[in-house]
Scaffold this motif. Sequence first.
Motif, PDB file in Angstrom:
ATOM      1  N   ASN A 170       0.975  -1.242  -0.037  1.00 15.72           N
ATOM      2  CA  ASN A 170      -0.079  -0.010   0.064  1.00 15.72           C
ATOM      3  C   ASN A 170       0.679   1.280   0.004  1.00 15.72           C
ATOM      4  O   ASN A 170       0.560   2.738  -0.399  1.00 15.72           O
ATOM      5  CB  ASN A 170      -1.322   0.307   1.115  1.00 15.72           C
ATOM      6  CG  ASN A 170      -2.503  -0.962   0.689  1.00 15.72           C
ATOM      7  OD1 ASN A 170      -2.296  -0.870   0.100  1.00 15.72           O
ATOM      8  ND2 ASN A 170      -2.727  -1.695   1.804  1.00 15.72           N
ATOM      9  N   GLN A 214      -4.468   0.718  -3.904  1.00 21.56           N
ATOM     10  CA  GLN A 214      -4.698   0.363  -2.025  1.00 21.56           C
ATOM     11  C   GLN A 214      -5.498  -1.395  -1.868  1.00 21.56           C
ATOM     12  O   GLN A 214      -6.096  -1.625  -2.371  1.00 21.56           O
ATOM     13  CB  GLN A 214      -5.578   0.364  -1.121  1.00 21.56           C
ATOM     14  CG  GLN A 214      -4.882   2.844  -1.495  1.00 21.56           C
ATOM     15  CD  GLN A 214      -3.452   2.451  -0.361  1.00 21.56           C
ATOM     16  OE1 GLN A 214      -3.703   2.553   0.900  1.00 21.56           O
ATOM     17  NE2 GLN A 214      -1.956   2.668  -1.434  1.00 21.56           N
ATOM     18  N   THR A 230      -6.763  -4.556  -0.389  1.00 19.34           N
ATOM     19  CA  THR A 230      -7.631  -5.092   1.368  1.00 19.34           C
ATOM     20  C   THR A 230      -7.242  -7.039   1.297  1.00 19.34           C
ATOM     21  O   THR A 230      -5.955  -7.608   0.128  1.00 19.34           O
ATOM     22  CB  THR A 230      -8.816  -4.970   1.186  1.00 19.34           C
ATOM     23  OG1 THR A 230      -9.355  -5.629   0.497  1.00 19.34           O
ATOM     24  CG2 THR A 230      -8.658  -3.087   1.338  1.00 19.34           C
ATOM     25  N   GLU A 234      -8.162 -10.773   3.214  1.00 17.56           N
ATOM     26  CA  GLU A 234      -9.032 -11.479   4.022  1.00 17.56           C
ATOM     27  C   GLU A 234      -8.014 -12.557   4.755  1.00 17.56           C
ATOM     28  O   GLU A 234      -7.185 -13.173   3.870  1.00 17.56           O
ATOM     29  CB  GLU A 234      -9.714 -12.122   3.174  1.00 17.56           C
ATOM     30  CG  GLU A 234     -10.881 -11.645   3.080  1.00 17.56           C
ATOM     31  CD  GLU A 234     -12.367 -12.129   2.024  1.00 17.56           C
ATOM     32  OE1 GLU A 234     -12.807 -13.400   1.777  1.00 17.56           O
ATOM     33  OE2 GLU A 234     -11.865 -11.829   0.681  1.00 17.56           O
TER      34      GLU A 234
END
Length: 144
Positions: free
Chosen positions: A56, A63, A65, A67
């Motif tokens: 990032n 950007q 993310t 899990e």
Amino acid sequence: MGSPVSPVVADIFMEDFEEKALLTAPVNPRFYRRYVDDTFTILPSDKITAFLNHLNSINPNIQFTMELEANNTLAFLDVLVIRNPDNTIGHTVYRKNTHTNRYLNGESHHHPSQLATVGKSLFQRARRASTARQQASGPAPTSQ
């Protein structure tokens, strides 16, 4: 994505982005694969946040993310990756809760090539899931 060339340009950009990111990463992933905008990465559990922060930090417009594995499973695309008790990796087909199991009705008014493609795409999906399993086989990382 707008122009027909947009996906190609996006993929070229992401390949360049990944090359730079992986060369300068604070830790080398044990396994890293991307499909369009989804990545599957195996890292030591204590390095996950550092790796995410590194990705990032490269470009403010890109950007990531994440899990994390839950109950020894992680969904990736149409595959549910499973960490077996012996620390090997298994898999099964993954379907979202909203999946209806509905495909084109063979009696519907669609071009025959569209109807034929339904079965072909399901077969290709199964083959790709099997190929991904073979590429990712080996010991799984320690618990995350």
